[in-house]
Design an enzyme around this catalytic site. Structure first.
Site, short mmCIF file in Angstrom:
data_model
loop_
_atom_site.label_atom_id
_atom_site.label_comp_id
_atom_site.label_asym_id
_atom_site.label_seq_id
_atom_site.Cartn_x
_atom_site.Cartn_y
_atom_site.Cartn_z
N GLN A 93 -1.16 -8.38 11.09
CA GLN A 93 -0.23 -7.78 10.14
C GLN A 93 0.19 -6.41 10.65
O GLN A 93 -0.65 -5.53 10.88
CB GLN A 93 -0.86 -7.66 8.77
CG GLN A 93 0.16 -7.25 7.71
CD GLN A 93 -0.38 -7.39 6.30
OE1 GLN A 93 -0.90 -6.43 5.76
NE2 GLN A 93 -0.26 -8.57 5.71
N CYS A 130 2.83 -3.03 1.15
CA CYS A 130 1.80 -2.02 0.94
C CYS A 130 2.39 -0.78 0.30
O CYS A 130 3.36 -0.21 0.80
CB CYS A 130 1.14 -1.66 2.27
SG CYS A 130 -0.18 -0.43 2.09
N LYS A 144 5.39 -10.33 4.46
CA LYS A 144 4.71 -10.19 3.17
C LYS A 144 5.45 -9.11 2.38
O LYS A 144 5.67 -8.02 2.90
CB LYS A 144 3.25 -9.79 3.36
CG LYS A 144 2.47 -9.67 2.05
CD LYS A 144 1.01 -9.33 2.34
CE LYS A 144 0.19 -9.35 1.05
NZ LYS A 144 0.52 -8.22 0.16
N GLY A 199 -1.54 -12.09 -5.17
CA GLY A 199 -1.72 -11.15 -6.27
C GLY A 199 -2.45 -11.77 -7.46
O GLY A 199 -1.96 -12.71 -8.07
N GLY A 245 -6.82 -12.13 -1.48
CA GLY A 245 -7.33 -10.93 -0.83
C GLY A 245 -8.69 -10.52 -1.34
O GLY A 245 -9.73 -10.93 -0.82
#
Length: 315
Positions: free
Chosen positions: A53, A83, A122, A195, A217
Site C-alpha cells: 500500500q 487515510c 483504497k 470499515g 483491518g
C-alpha cells in the site's frame, strides 16, 4: 494499519489463512525511492498473495515506487486514498485526494504504465462536506477511466477538519448501502467493502449480497483466529485451516530465524497476542508474552511458557 501490519504480522496471519490477500502498512512513495528498501519492502515469500500500500500524490514518484515494488515481487500495489492522518494531509495524499480525482487518475495511470503489476485503490466515500452520493460515483468513474478495476471502499466519510485519525475510524456513520450501490452502478469493477467489519459472518453476508471482496483491518489484528481461522474454508472453499496450536508451531521456525539474525522476540509475538482471544487462559497467554518477550535474550522458551497453560487447558 501503520505500525501494525508489518512483515511479522503478515507472516503470522499467513500461517492462519493461506488464501486471504494481505496488505502492508502504508509506505510513502518517496520513502520507497530514497529509504531503506529492504526494511520497508522486504517480505517472506510465504506471504503471497501480498499487496504493497503506497501513499503519495506525485505521479512520477508513484510510478517509480511501483516499479520498485514490482521488482520485489508484490502481487498488487494499492494507492491509499483513505487515510485521514495529519501527516498524510500535510503531504497531500491519503483521504484529502478524494477532493482531487483528476490527480488520482493521473497517479494511477502513471503507476499502471510503470510495471506489469495490478494497481488498485483504497478510498473513502467522501471527505468533510462532500456529498458521498455525488462524489463517490464521479471519483470511481474518473479513476476507473485511468485503468483501475479494483477498489476497496471504506464506507465512512473522513472528516479532515475536526476529527482525529482515531475518531475517523469510529465516529462518521457507516454507509454500506452506498458501497452496494456503487457495485450495482459499476458492475465491471471489483468492489470490496471496508470499515466496521468484525466477523467472518459479516464478510460472508456482504459477498452473498454481491460485493466482490471484504477488507478487514482491526478485527483481523485483535482477533486473528476468529476472522482468519475459517476463512479459507468458508470464503475460498479450501480445506480446513490449522488450529491455534498448529499456528504457533508454524511460527516457531520463522521466530527462530529472526532471533538468529539479531531480532527480538517481541517484534513478532506482539502481533500474536490475540491468537487465543476468547479462549480459556487467553489472559495468561497475553501476560506472559507482554511481560517477557521484550526482555534481553528472550527466546522460544518464553513462547513455550506462554503456550504451556493453554495446552493444559485444552487437554
Amino acid at each position: 494499519m501503520m505500525d501494525w501490519t508489518d512483515r511479522y504480522c503478515r507472516l503470522f496471519h499467513r500461517q492462519i489463512s493461506r488464501q486471504a490477500l494481505l496488505y502492508t502498512e502504508m509506505v510513502t512513495a518517496p520513502a520507497v525511492i530514497h529509504g531503506d528498501r529492504d526494511r520497508l519492502l522486504g517480505f517472506d515469500q510465504t506471504e503471497h498473495p501480498v499487496a504493497l500500500q503506497l501513499g503519495g500524490s506525485d505521479p512520477a514518484d508513484l510510478a517509480e515506487a511501483t516499479r520498485i515494488a514490482a521488482d520485489y515481487g508484490y502481487d498488487e500495489v494499492n494507492l491509499n486514498v483513505g487515510c485521514p492522518s495529519d501527516r498524510v494531509q500535510s503531504g497531500c495524499f491519503g483521504a484529502v485526494l478524494m477532493e482531487r480525482p483528476g490527480l488520482v487518475a493521473d497517479c494511477v495511470a502513471a503507476m499502471i504504465a510503470a510495471a506489469p503489476v495490478e494497481v488498485t485503490v483504497k478510498c473513502r466515500i467522501g471527505v468533510d462536506d462532500q456529498v458521498p452520493e455525488e462524489v463517490l460515483p464521479a471519483f470511481l468513474e474518473s479513476v476507473a477511466g485511468a485503468g483501475v478495476v479494483r477498489f476497496a471502499i471504506h464506507a465512512r466519510k473522513a472528516w479532515l477538519k475536526g476529527l482525529s485519525p482515531k475518531e475517523n475510524r469510529d465516529i462518521p456513520p457507516l454507509d454500506y448501502p452506498l458501497v452496494m450501490a456503487m457495485k450495482r452502478a459499476f458492475p465491471a469493477l471489483h468492489v470490496s467493502v471496508n470499515g466496521g467489519i468484525t466477523s467472518l459472518g459479516q464478510a460472508e453476508a456482504f459477498l452473498a449480497d454481491g460485493l466482490d471482496g471484504v477488507m478487514v483491518g482491526r478485527a483481523a489484528y485483535h482477533e486473528p483466529y476468529e476472522v482468519l481461522g475459517e476463512a479459507d474454508a468458508r470464503i475460498f472453499g479450501a480445506g480446513a485451516g490449522p488450529d491455534r496450536f498448529e499456528v504457533v508451531d508454524r511460527m516457531r521456525p520463522h521466530i527462530a530465524r529472526r532471533l538468529e539474525t539479531g531480532g527480538r522476540l517481541h517484534q513478532i509475538t506482539r502481533h500474536m497476542l490475540g491468537l487465543f482471544h476468547g479462549q480459556p487462559g487467553a489472559r495468561s497467554w497475553r501476560r506472559i508474552l507482554s511481560e517477557r518477550a521484550n526482555l534481553p535474550g528472550a527466546g522460544l522458551e518464553v513462547l513455550d511458557a506462554a503456550l504451556a497453560p493453554m495446552r493444559d487447558l485444552a487437554a
